[in-house]
Design an enzyme around this catalytic site. Sequence first.
Site, PDB file in Angstrom:
ATOM      1  N   GLU A  80      -2.119 -10.955  -1.150  1.00 44.02           N
ATOM      2  CA  GLU A  80      -0.736 -10.486  -1.284  1.00 44.02           C
ATOM      3  C   GLU A  80       0.234 -11.649  -1.070  1.00 44.02           C
ATOM      4  O   GLU A  80       0.148 -12.373  -0.098  1.00 44.02           O
ATOM      5  CB  GLU A  80      -0.446  -9.371  -0.278  1.00 44.02           C
ATOM      6  CG  GLU A  80      -1.327  -8.143  -0.440  1.00 44.02           C
ATOM      7  CD  GLU A  80      -1.081  -7.387  -1.747  1.00 44.02           C
ATOM      8  OE1 GLU A  80      -0.071  -7.674  -2.415  1.00 44.02           O
ATOM      9  OE2 GLU A  80      -1.917  -6.534  -2.097  1.00 44.02           O
ATOM     10  N   ARG A  90       3.404   7.966   0.722  1.00 45.23           N
ATOM     11  CA  ARG A  90       3.024   9.072  -0.173  1.00 45.23           C
ATOM     12  C   ARG A  90       2.175  10.092   0.567  1.00 45.23           C
ATOM     13  O   ARG A  90       2.144  11.275   0.230  1.00 45.23           O
ATOM     14  CB  ARG A  90       2.259   8.495  -1.374  1.00 45.23           C
ATOM     15  CG  ARG A  90       1.929   9.494  -2.469  1.00 45.23           C
ATOM     16  CD  ARG A  90       1.251   8.817  -3.655  1.00 45.23           C
ATOM     17  NE  ARG A  90       0.072   8.031  -3.314  1.00 45.23           N
ATOM     18  CZ  ARG A  90      -1.119   8.519  -3.044  1.00 45.23           C
ATOM     19  NH1 ARG A  90      -1.334   9.812  -3.076  1.00 45.23           N
ATOM     20  NH2 ARG A  90      -2.132   7.723  -2.730  1.00 45.23           N
ATOM     21  N   CYS A 143      -0.325  -0.802   4.847  1.00 43.60           N
ATOM     22  CA  CYS A 143      -0.723  -2.188   4.551  1.00 43.60           C
ATOM     23  C   CYS A 143       0.501  -3.056   4.298  1.00 43.60           C
ATOM     24  O   CYS A 143       0.575  -4.182   4.810  1.00 43.60           O
ATOM     25  CB  CYS A 143      -1.680  -2.243   3.357  1.00 43.60           C
ATOM     26  SG  CYS A 143      -3.334  -1.699   3.811  1.00 43.60           S
ATOM     27  N   HIS A 167      -5.880  -7.404   0.253  1.00 45.73           N
ATOM     28  CA  HIS A 167      -6.417  -6.070  -0.027  1.00 45.73           C
ATOM     29  C   HIS A 167      -7.836  -6.182  -0.584  1.00 45.73           C
ATOM     30  O   HIS A 167      -8.116  -7.068  -1.390  1.00 45.73           O
ATOM     31  CB  HIS A 167      -5.538  -5.357  -1.067  1.00 45.73           C
ATOM     32  CG  HIS A 167      -4.514  -4.433  -0.458  1.00 45.73           C
ATOM     33  ND1 HIS A 167      -3.169  -4.569  -0.677  1.00 45.73           N
ATOM     34  CD2 HIS A 167      -4.664  -3.340   0.345  1.00 45.73           C
ATOM     35  CE1 HIS A 167      -2.528  -3.605  -0.030  1.00 45.73           C
ATOM     36  NE2 HIS A 167      -3.398  -2.843   0.592  1.00 45.73           N
TER      37      HIS A 167
HETATM   38  N1  PCA Z   1      -5.040   0.661   3.217  1.00 47.60           N
HETATM   39  C1  PCA Z   1      -3.766   1.356   3.253  1.00 47.60           C
HETATM   40  C2  PCA Z   1      -3.433   1.459   4.727  1.00 47.60           C
HETATM   41  C3  PCA Z   1      -4.662   1.118   5.468  1.00 47.60           C
HETATM   42  C4  PCA Z   1      -5.584   0.570   4.467  1.00 47.60           C
HETATM   43  O1  PCA Z   1      -6.686   0.076   4.699  1.00 47.60           O
HETATM   44  C5  PCA Z   1      -2.699   0.665   2.421  1.00 47.60           C
HETATM   45  O2  PCA Z   1      -3.027   0.000   1.419  1.00 47.60           O
HETATM   46  O3  PCA Z   1      -1.509   0.771   2.745  1.00 47.60           O
END
Ligand code: PCA
Length: 216
Positions: A80, A90, A143, A167
């Site tokens: 990111e 959501r 996240c 991610h």
């Molecule tokens: N993914 C979620 C929150 C925790 C996670 O592992 C997200 O992408 O916001």
Amino acid sequence: MTRVLITGFAPFDGASVNPSWQAASLVAAEPPEGLTVTAAELPCVFDTSIDALRDAIRAAVPDLVLCLGQAGGRPGVTVERVGINIDDARIPDNAGNQPIDEPVVPGGPAAYFTNLPVKACVAALREAGVPAAVSNTAGTFVCNHIAYGIGHLVATEFPHVRGGFVHVPWAPEQVTDGTAPALEPATVARGLRALLVAAAHTPAGQDLKVTEGAVH
Ligand code: PCA
């Protein structure tokens, strides 16, 4: 010796595992040479996750902080570039919070760019044989809250830390019908070890000058 803190999230939205924590634990159990790695699991809760991250940074005193989260449906590991100052959920988090259009940090800047070398990180993941890309949105759930939160902690409390957010896709055990992409946490961990070595060896403020931009 570069000191690394790697975090993953607890399972959320009814899931029984979160591949971000699976991958974080694997990296800490077998760190790359020259790096000491501590892993911490963050709660998938808006209110408390940044406090848990701050506590983990105070305990580990890291040079590098890599926060991980699950992005179900993404085909590769995504580094990111930016966290934005908005919580727009959501679905409820694990404590039932569902903020709509609230700032992560009231009065904070609109966004924080990561101070990790995102292009060098993506290149290292790919060299390790792991599909990867730069991402320009971490969403607006927990996240992104932590992608913004690590930027805010670096800017306000831990100026010597380099930190960012990555991610990871679903694990194969989460997509047993085979209708969505998945990566083994061990594969993700292999890529993350290469990413950490590349980040540790890239001088602050530098990155590869390569095209990874997105048209849309
Ligand atoms: N993914 C979620 C929150 C925790 C996670 O592992 C997200 O992408 O916001």
